[in-house]
Scaffold this motif. Structure first.
Motif, PDB file in Angstrom:
ATOM      1  N   LEU A 148       0.829  -1.204   0.000  1.00 23.77           N
ATOM      2  CA  LEU A 148       0.000   0.000   0.000  1.00 23.77           C
ATOM      3  C   LEU A 148       0.867   1.259   0.000  1.00 23.77           C
ATOM      4  CD1 LEU A 148      -2.635  -1.159   2.654  1.00 23.77           C
ATOM      5  CD2 LEU A 148      -2.830  -1.257   0.162  1.00 23.77           C
ATOM      6  N   TYR A 149       1.930   1.234   0.769  1.00 30.11           N
ATOM      7  CA  TYR A 149       2.853   2.368   0.827  1.00 30.11           C
ATOM      8  C   TYR A 149       3.511   2.604  -0.534  1.00 30.11           C
ATOM      9  CZ  TYR A 149       7.333   4.701   1.718  1.00 30.11           C
ATOM     10  OH  TYR A 149       8.415   5.528   1.647  1.00 30.11           O
ATOM     11  N   TYR A 150       3.914   1.533  -1.194  1.00 34.04           N
ATOM     12  CA  TYR A 150       4.586   1.627  -2.483  1.00 34.04           C
ATOM     13  C   TYR A 150       3.677   2.285  -3.529  1.00 34.04           C
ATOM     14  CZ  TYR A 150       6.794   0.078  -6.847  1.00 34.04           C
ATOM     15  OH  TYR A 150       7.349   0.034  -8.110  1.00 34.04           O
ATOM     16  N   LEU A 151       2.416   1.892  -3.544  1.00 35.78           N
ATOM     17  CA  LEU A 151       1.478   2.491  -4.498  1.00 35.78           C
ATOM     18  C   LEU A 151       1.256   3.967  -4.187  1.00 35.78           C
ATOM     19  CD1 LEU A 151      -1.173  -0.363  -4.832  1.00 35.78           C
ATOM     20  CD2 LEU A 151       0.611   0.261  -6.471  1.00 35.78           C
ATOM     21  N   LEU A 152       1.099   4.298  -2.915  1.00 38.13           N
ATOM     22  CA  LEU A 152       0.910   5.701  -2.521  1.00 38.13           C
ATOM     23  C   LEU A 152       2.134   6.537  -2.884  1.00 38.13           C
ATOM     24  CD1 LEU A 152      -0.803   7.846  -1.074  1.00 38.13           C
ATOM     25  CD2 LEU A 152       0.258   7.117   1.077  1.00 38.13           C
ATOM     26  N   PHE A 153       3.302   5.994  -2.618  1.00 35.99           N
ATOM     27  CA  PHE A 153       4.537   6.703  -2.951  1.00 35.99           C
ATOM     28  C   PHE A 153       4.677   6.897  -4.460  1.00 35.99           C
ATOM     29  CE2 PHE A 153       9.022   6.522  -4.222  1.00 35.99           C
ATOM     30  CZ  PHE A 153       9.520   7.635  -3.549  1.00 35.99           C
ATOM     31  N   SER A 154       4.322   5.877  -5.233  1.00 33.49           N
ATOM     32  CA  SER A 154       4.437   5.965  -6.695  1.00 33.49           C
ATOM     33  C   SER A 154       3.544   7.072  -7.247  1.00 33.49           C
ATOM     34  CB  SER A 154       4.078   4.621  -7.331  1.00 33.49           C
ATOM     35  OG  SER A 154       4.974   3.603  -6.910  1.00 33.49           O
ATOM     36  N   VAL A 155       2.316   7.173  -6.715  1.00 32.65           N
ATOM     37  CA  VAL A 155       1.404   8.237  -7.155  1.00 32.65           C
ATOM     38  C   VAL A 155       1.970   9.601  -6.794  1.00 32.65           C
ATOM     39  CG1 VAL A 155      -0.883   9.237  -6.829  1.00 32.65           C
ATOM     40  CG2 VAL A 155      -0.634   6.755  -7.055  1.00 32.65           C
ATOM     41  N   TRP A 156       2.436   9.750  -5.552  1.00 34.31           N
ATOM     42  CA  TRP A 156       3.003  11.029  -5.112  1.00 34.31           C
ATOM     43  C   TRP A 156       4.228  11.405  -5.942  1.00 34.31           C
ATOM     44  CZ3 TRP A 156       7.864  11.939  -2.902  1.00 34.31           C
ATOM     45  CH2 TRP A 156       8.064  13.239  -2.430  1.00 34.31           C
ATOM     46  N   LEU A 157       5.085  10.417  -6.224  1.00 35.68           N
ATOM     47  CA  LEU A 157       6.289  10.682  -7.004  1.00 35.68           C
ATOM     48  C   LEU A 157       5.947  11.113  -8.425  1.00 35.68           C
ATOM     49  CD1 LEU A 157       9.391  10.626  -7.177  1.00 35.68           C
ATOM     50  CD2 LEU A 157       9.215   8.206  -7.829  1.00 35.68           C
ATOM     51  N   ALA A 158       4.958  10.450  -9.029  1.00 37.06           N
ATOM     52  CA  ALA A 158       4.554  10.816 -10.393  1.00 37.06           C
ATOM     53  C   ALA A 158       4.012  12.239 -10.436  1.00 37.06           C
ATOM     54  CB  ALA A 158       3.505   9.822 -10.905  1.00 37.06           C
ATOM     55  N   VAL A 159       3.182  12.591  -9.442  1.00 32.65           N
ATOM     56  CA  VAL A 159       2.647  13.955  -9.382  1.00 32.65           C
ATOM     57  C   VAL A 159       3.771  14.960  -9.195  1.00 32.65           C
ATOM     58  CG1 VAL A 159       1.202  15.531  -8.045  1.00 32.65           C
ATOM     59  CG2 VAL A 159       0.396  13.207  -8.540  1.00 32.65           C
ATOM     60  N   ARG A 160       4.732  14.629  -8.356  1.00 30.92           N
ATOM     61  CA  ARG A 160       5.856  15.529  -8.096  1.00 30.92           C
ATOM     62  C   ARG A 160       6.683  15.755  -9.356  1.00 30.92           C
ATOM     63  NH1 ARG A 160      10.144  15.095  -3.067  1.00 30.92           N
ATOM     64  NH2 ARG A 160      11.639  16.653  -3.814  1.00 30.92           N
ATOM     65  N   LEU A 161       6.971  14.693 -10.079  1.00 25.72           N
ATOM     66  CA  LEU A 161       7.758  14.840 -11.303  1.00 25.72           C
ATOM     67  C   LEU A 161       7.013  15.653 -12.355  1.00 25.72           C
ATOM     68  CD1 LEU A 161       9.249  11.229 -11.603  1.00 25.72           C
ATOM     69  CD2 LEU A 161      10.467  13.310 -10.952  1.00 25.72           C
ATOM     70  N   MET A 162       5.717  15.393 -12.515  1.00 31.41           N
ATOM     71  CA  MET A 162       4.936  16.154 -13.500  1.00 31.41           C
ATOM     72  C   MET A 162       4.848  17.629 -13.122  1.00 31.41           C
ATOM     73  SD  MET A 162       1.843  13.578 -14.687  1.00 31.41           S
ATOM     74  CE  MET A 162       1.268  13.261 -13.014  1.00 31.41           C
ATOM     75  N   PHE A 163       4.770  17.911 -11.817  1.00 38.62           N
ATOM     76  CA  PHE A 163       4.714  19.303 -11.363  1.00 38.62           C
ATOM     77  C   PHE A 163       6.014  20.032 -11.686  1.00 38.62           C
ATOM     78  CE2 PHE A 163       5.551  22.465  -8.028  1.00 38.62           C
ATOM     79  CZ  PHE A 163       4.475  23.317  -8.236  1.00 38.62           C
ATOM     80  N   TYR A 164       7.129  19.386 -11.437  1.00 39.17           N
ATOM     81  CA  TYR A 164       8.412  20.024 -11.726  1.00 39.17           C
ATOM     82  C   TYR A 164       8.612  20.224 -13.225  1.00 39.17           C
ATOM     83  CZ  TYR A 164       9.683  19.184  -6.842  1.00 39.17           C
ATOM     84  OH  TYR A 164       9.726  19.187  -5.466  1.00 39.17           O
ATOM     85  N   ILE A 165       8.133  19.289 -14.016  1.00 43.60           N
ATOM     86  CA  ILE A 165       8.236  19.441 -15.473  1.00 43.60           C
ATOM     87  C   ILE A 165       7.362  20.608 -15.936  1.00 43.60           C
ATOM     88  CG2 ILE A 165       7.695  18.344 -17.686  1.00 43.60           C
ATOM     89  CD1 ILE A 165       8.438  15.660 -16.384  1.00 43.60           C
ATOM     90  N   ALA A 166       6.141  20.683 -15.394  1.00 44.21           N
ATOM     91  CA  ALA A 166       5.210  21.735 -15.808  1.00 44.21           C
ATOM     92  C   ALA A 166       5.696  23.121 -15.401  1.00 44.21           C
ATOM     93  CB  ALA A 166       3.824  21.467 -15.221  1.00 44.21           C
ATOM     94  N   THR A 167       6.352  23.213 -14.239  1.00 49.97           N
ATOM     95  CA  THR A 167       6.813  24.522 -13.754  1.00 49.97           C
ATOM     96  C   THR A 167       8.228  24.851 -14.182  1.00 49.97           C
ATOM     97  OG1 THR A 167       7.536  23.501 -11.669  1.00 49.97           O
ATOM     98  CG2 THR A 167       5.297  24.403 -11.752  1.00 49.97           C
ATOM     99  N   GLY A 168       8.885  23.918 -14.857  1.00 49.14           N
ATOM    100  CA  GLY A 168      10.253  24.167 -15.327  1.00 49.14           C
ATOM    101  C   GLY A 168      11.287  24.173 -14.222  1.00 49.14           C
ATOM    102  N   ASP A 169      10.980  23.554 -13.082  1.00 44.48           N
ATOM    103  CA  ASP A 169      11.916  23.507 -11.962  1.00 44.48           C
ATOM    104  C   ASP A 169      12.895  22.353 -12.185  1.00 44.48           C
ATOM    105  OD1 ASP A 169      13.252  23.584  -9.572  1.00 44.48           O
ATOM    106  OD2 ASP A 169      11.448  23.775  -8.338  1.00 44.48           O
ATOM    107  N   ASN A 170      13.888  22.590 -13.048  1.00 45.89           N
ATOM    108  CA  ASN A 170      14.802  21.530 -13.463  1.00 45.89           C
ATOM    109  C   ASN A 170      15.687  21.033 -12.329  1.00 45.89           C
ATOM    110  OD1 ASN A 170      13.828  21.563 -16.100  1.00 45.89           O
ATOM    111  ND2 ASN A 170      15.254  23.186 -16.715  1.00 45.89           N
TER     112      ASN A 170
END
Length: 444
Positions: free
Chosen positions: A325-347
């Protein structure tokens, strides 16, 4: 969004979360050490390693039981092998046909005329493997019963090797002996990767559990020899569980019986060859594992000091469920985090996050390779080491599928334990047709 990312960062760097992240690493290290303990301390002192071939007149009578449902693809080849190639004299084959709708009944009728030691029970309505097995026990003539799937064959000398365990001085209280599984269909990548899995996960964990704890979490339902009296003593198989081999293993050990693992007795099984088939199989395994965890947690927790080996197994299962359960929650959070940084250009944050993921993945991969190497070396005298090259594929699909199936079957497992699982039925998976030569003579 920043609040969500900040919350996630605080949550996933918490010491408990860090411990969960390290759970697979700790598990790999523990199972590897346990497997080595089995090899260097348990074998020779407690385990049976020198088999003695008994005289035909001294052989106990054995019933090879095949619960079957829609097994037209493989069942004739399996029965032909069991009738003609097994190195044993006093045995019968009892097929419990659980409401098959294909040509399985016609095949069994024809084979019944061909083989005098073949007996067939016809159950009109499909009610599940456990139900079919329980019905079959009432008709079994043998004092020992070999559970044998319709697409599975044991090695030729398996029956008398099994008897060595039961008839030894240390085996008088043995309820069941489960053999060492191997893959018979190894054409596709998903099939070859399961060869690695059975050695690294199934084989080494069973060695660890028996060698260190003296208890076992689950039998191999496809090929396990049971003492008939031990089955009757615990009321046979639970028909309201997804995996009868896990539940009966716990029930027998909790009743004071001993379970054993026989790594030198091989059997060959037909494994899923598509990801869909594999996923359906693992959903059933995951549901059965969670049902067993829920069923046994309370009764073990009541007397933990009297059940220390079972406490260890339950803690491991608890960690596995929580980690999934933790792994799935972490994977979702990580995906959102990566997409946010890509969208905001925070390289800078994007690169930092990717670096951390790669470093952690590298550490886990190294430990995973270490476990796989140790397991393949221990299993079948190192004969499967050539399959180590398929380890990356195994690591990729096993982790994802394990986490997803545990999460998706958690609620159904709870409902099953509470008595809302409904009527037991089973659906046989799609089989890959194999010849007897493929099953028992293909080099491993």
């Amino acid at each position: 969004m920043n609040a969500f990312l900040d919350w996630g960062y605080g949550f996933f760097v918490h010491p408990v979360a860090v411990a969960l992240s390290l759970f697979p690493i700790m598990g790999a290290v523990a199972w590897t050490i346990g497997g080595l303990c089995y090899r260097f301390f348990y074998v020779g002192k407690f385990a049976k390693k020198d088999f003695v071939r008994m005289a035909p007149e001294d052989e106990p009578f054995i019933t090879i039981m095949i619960p079957a449902h829609n097994e037209e693809v493989m069942i004739e080849e399996t029965i032909d092998y069991l009738m003609n190639d097994i190195d044993y004299h006093r045995y019968e084959v009892l097929v419990c046909d659980d409401g098959s709708k294909d040509t399985t009944p016609e095949i069994l009728d024809r084979l019944s005329l061909k083989y005098s030691r073949l007996r067939v029970l016809r159950i009109e309505h499909n009610q599940g493997k456990a139900h079919a097995f329980n019905i079959g026990v009432s008709f079994a003539r043998g004092e020992y019963i070999l559970s044998n799937d319709a697409d599975t064959v044991p090695e030729r000398d398996a029956l008398w090797k099994y008897m060595n365990y039961f008839l030894s001085p240390a085996g008088q209280n043995t309820a069941a002996v489960t053999a060492n599984m191997d893959v018979q269909n190894r054409t596709l990548l998903v099939e070859k990767s399961q060869t690695v899995e059975f050695s690294s996960i199934v084989g080494i964990i069973k060695r660890s559990q028996i060698g260190v704890l003296g208890n076992m979490y689950a039998y191999s339902g496809a090929n396990t020899m049971y003492r008939k009296d031990a089955l009757l003593d615990v009321g046979l198989f639970r028909q309201d569980r997804a995996t009868e081999d896990i539940s009966i293993c716990w029930d027998q050990q909790y009743a004071g019986w001993k379970a054993d693992f026989a790594p030198d007795i091989m059997f060959y099984m037909n494994v899923p060859n598509t990801l869909t088939m594999l996923y359906n199989q693992r959903k059933r395994w995951a549901k059965g594992g969670t049902e067993s965890w829920l069923t046994n947690f309370t009764r073990v927790a009541r007397h933990p000091l009297l059940n220390l080996p079972k406490v260890v197994m339950l803690l491991d299962q608890t960690g596995s469920i929580i980690w999934s359960l933790y792994y799935l929650l972490f994977s979702v959070w990580l995906a959102v985090r990566l997409m946010f940084y890509i969208a905001t250009g925070d390289n800078s944050q994007l690169i930092h996050t990717i670096d951390m993921v790669l470093v952690f993945s590298a550490v886990i991969s190294v430990v995973g390779w270490w476990q796989l190497l140790a397991a393949l070396t221990l299993d079948n005298h190192g004969a499967k080491l050539k399959y180590l090259i398929f380890a990356p594929a195994y690591m990729v699909w096993y982790w994802q599928m394990n986490a997803i199936t545990v999460a998706t079957t958690l609620i159904p497992a709870i409902r099953g334990v509470l008595g809302f699982s409904g009527k037991g039925t089973w659906v046989s998976p799609t089989r890959t047709k194999m010849t007897t030569k493929d099953k028992v003579e293909e080099p491993v």
